[in-house]
Structures are given as structure tokens and as C-alpha cells.
Design an enzyme around this catalytic site. Structure first.
Site, mmCIF file in Angstrom:
data_model
loop_
_atom_site.group_PDB
_atom_site.id
_atom_site.type_symbol
_atom_site.label_atom_id
_atom_site.label_comp_id
_atom_site.label_asym_id
_atom_site.label_seq_id
_atom_site.Cartn_x
_atom_site.Cartn_y
_atom_site.Cartn_z
ATOM 1 N N PHE A 33 0.830 -1.209 0.000
ATOM 2 C CA PHE A 33 0.000 0.000 0.000
ATOM 3 C C PHE A 33 0.862 1.255 0.000
ATOM 4 C CE2 PHE A 33 0.360 1.405 4.447
ATOM 5 C CZ PHE A 33 0.869 0.269 5.079
ATOM 6 N N ALA B 291 9.822 -1.969 1.502
ATOM 7 C CA ALA B 291 8.545 -1.800 0.803
ATOM 8 C C ALA B 291 7.409 -1.709 1.815
ATOM 9 C CB ALA B 291 8.318 -2.994 -0.116
ATOM 10 N N LYS B 292 6.292 -1.153 1.381
ATOM 11 C CA LYS B 292 5.152 -1.029 2.297
ATOM 12 C C LYS B 292 4.260 -2.251 2.145
ATOM 13 C CE LYS B 292 3.230 2.955 3.439
ATOM 14 N NZ LYS B 292 3.868 3.508 4.632
ATOM 15 N N VAL B 293 4.635 -3.318 2.838
ATOM 16 C CA VAL B 293 3.915 -4.584 2.773
ATOM 17 C C VAL B 293 2.964 -4.680 3.964
ATOM 18 C CG1 VAL B 293 4.179 -7.097 2.815
ATOM 19 C CG2 VAL B 293 5.844 -5.687 1.597
#
Ligand code: PY5
Length: 308
Positions: free
Chosen positions: A36, A156-158
Site C-alpha cells: 500500500f 517496501a510497504k507490505v
């Protein structure tokens, strides 16, 4: 009263927000398989304009997160920007807002993997004020360690990675602090629960390198650029020890939600004099103008939503 959000871009079209629903069987909900972004839009009252800050940068990071996670996002960065502007126009916000694009594994089978599953994409937006309340805050070093890049991608935006963030944040708040500082697996400072960290020592800004399991923060880069160009302050990326936090002259968190948030106490030790330091104060002010489209040199960082 904050404006309610009324729409979402969901499965390829704009729908009333009530229709943007997923099944309990969705893989993303069961296993945290989503990526996201968090993007802010700032209302500029003089210009009657809503400016989205660093929109393209966020969408490009979303694409990089998808790449790491084997997710298909059938839109170019430009298309993602256009969809965001279109959503905000439909909402008609005349106040600050927060935009959440989300790509997720939408498959409803019992399968824990990344490949060969269907992906879905949505964007919604809400009106939004401060993410971390207060103009200067107290932080603690968390007993939780930051997710390490060989455990799950920290750059990363996991979605699933936010289990780590939530554990650290809740611990900090329940212990009476405002925010957590999370150390990496090697014991060096990584970042906050959902923001990057800078300290100031001997007139230079210092932040952990991107190999310290930090999210590759967009505000982190913006701060570095503004500090160098506008304040003439050098910016150094290098590991930071825990006790170096205690002897820093200044410290602050930075992030889309957090914005630039001065830290005046860490582990019950005052940061510097215990007041917001001068470099931090100047950055807070500068950032405030830049994000609202008031600094002509950085106007290209702000995407206007409304025509005219
Ligand atoms: N580190 C983490 C773990 C983050 O989640 C974020 C942003 C940052 C750093 C700062 O990155 P950026 O400057 O690119 O925003 N967190 C999101 C935000 O919108 C989610 C908050 C709930 O700030």
C-alpha cells in the site's frame, strides 16, 4: 465536521464506498498479502486548491513494492496519479486528506504463496489531521526489533509488515510514550513504527542508511533535499547507535503521516536541551510551506486536484 469519504476506486471503477468490500476468504486478509501507500493532500485556502504531495513518487514506490511481492498492477504511474486526482475531485475535499492505494492478493483459496494468485487494486481517501498528536513528542526504544529484510521486505510497504509496527506502537503508547524507536536486528537504530528518523549532531543531519531495514521513505528524501538546498545543512547516512540517540542535539521523526515531528525526550532523557532544536524547527516550518504549495521552488512536488 470532517467530510465523509464517499467513493473508492475498486476493481476498475469508481463506486460508492459501501460497495468496496472484500470476502473474509480473501488471501490478503488472511496472510497480510498486500502492498500500500499513504499519501497526503493539503488544502491551500488562499488558492482554494488541494495539493497532493509527492504523488508520483508514492505511485512509483507502490510499483516497486508490487515487483517485490509478485503483484500485478495494471496501471502506469501516470494512470495511478490520474486516478487519484479523479477520486479526490469526486470527493470534493476542501480540507487536508489522506489517500490510501492498496494492491492485494484477492484470491479466495487456501494457498500461501505469491505467484499464480489474483490481484486487486483499490484507492480510497479520508480527511485527515495529525497522525501523531502533539507538536513535540516523547519516544522510547522499543523492545521489539524491526523486521529484517531477509524475513520480509522492510524497504517496501507490505501490509503484513505492519504487525511489527503495531506491536511497537502499542507498547510505546501503553507505556506512556508517544512513539517507538525500533532497533534493527543488528542493534542499530532503524526507524519509528511508521516513520523514519533523523538526529542532529554537530550541525549535521544523520539518518540510518537504507540497508538498516528502514522503509525507503519519501519524506526522508524530501528532508535531505530541503536540508541541503535550503538550510545548507549536510546530511549523512550512517548507522546510529542507541546511546547516540541520548547524546543527539536534536531528533525528529519524518513520514507522510508523521510529517516532521520533533522528539524532545528519548528513554526519559531530554534530547538536547529538551526543547525543539533550531534545525528541526526550521525544517518543520519549511515543510509546512512546501507541502501546501506555498514554496514556488518546490511547487512541482505538489499536484493540484482542482482545475483553474
Ligand atoms: N517507515 C515506515 C515503517 C512507514 O510506514 C512510513 C510511512 C515511513 C517510514 C515514512 O515513509 P514516507 O515518508 O514515505 O511516508 N507510513 C505510512 C504513512 O502514511 C503509514 C502510516 C499509517 O506515514
Amino acid at each position: 465536521m470532517p467530510a465523509p469519504n464517499r467513493f473508492a476506486f475498486f476493481n476498475g471503477e469508481f463506486v460508492p464506498i459501501e460497495q468496496a468490500q472484500v470476502s473474509v476468504m480473501t488471501a490478503a486478509l488472511n496472510y497480510g498479502l498486500g502492498v500500500f501507500e499513504g499519501i497526503r493532500a493539503y488544502w491551500n485556502a488562499e488558492q482554494e486548491q488541494l495539493f497532493v504531495f509527492q504523488l508520483r513518487e508514492h505511485m512509483e514506490r507502490l510499483q516497486r513494492s508490487c515487483k517485490i511481492m509478485f503483484m500485478e498492477l495494471p496501471y502506469s504511474a501516470d494512470e495511478l496519479c490520474t486516478l487519484t486526482v479523479e477520486l479526490l475531485r469526486r470527493e470534493g475535499f476542501r480540507e487536508d486528506a489522506y489517500i490510501r492505494p492498496l494492491v492485494y492478493k484477492s484470491d479466495q483459496t487456501i494457498a500461501v504463496r505469491l505467484h499464480g494468485l489474483s490481484d486487486a487494486f483499490t484507492i480510497y481517501a479520508v480527511t485527515f489531521g495529525q497522525y501523531i498528536p502533539g507538536s513535540a513528542i516523547r519516544a522510547c526504544v522499543s523492545s521489539w526489533r524491526r523486521i529484517e529484510d531477509n524475513i520480509m521486505p522492510s524497504r517496501a510497504k507490505v501490509s503484513g509488515g505492519y504487525v511489527n509496527s503495531a506491536l511497537a506502537k502499542t507498547e510505546a503508547l501503553l507505556n506512556g510514550y508517544d512513539e517507538a524507536i525500533v532497533l534493527g536486528d543488528d542493534g542499530h537504530v532503524s526507524e519509528a513504527s511508521a516513520a523514519n528518523l533523523y538526529i542532529v549532531r554537530h550541525g549535521a543531519l544523520i539518518t540510518p542508511p537504507i540497508t538498516s531495514d528502514v522503509l525507503e521513505g519519501i519524506t526522508r528524501r524530501v528532508v535531505a533535499e530541503l536540508a541541503r538546498a535550503e538550510l545548507g545543512v549536510p546530511v549523512i547516512e550512517r548507522p546510529i547507535d542507541r546511546t547516540e540517540l541520548y547524546v543527539a542535539d536534536e531528533a525528529f521523526f519524518c513520514g507522510t503521516g508523521a510529517e516532521i515531528k520533533p522528539i524532545i525526550e528519548i528513554d526519559r532523557r531530554p534530547v538536547g536541551t529538551g526543547q525543539v532544536g533550531s534545525v528541526t524547527a526550521r525544517l518543520v516550518e519549511l515543510y509546512r510551506d512546501v507541502v501546501r504549495g506555498r514554496a514556488s521552488a518546490y511547487r512541482s512536488w505538489c499536484t493540484p486536484v482542482y482545475p483553474g
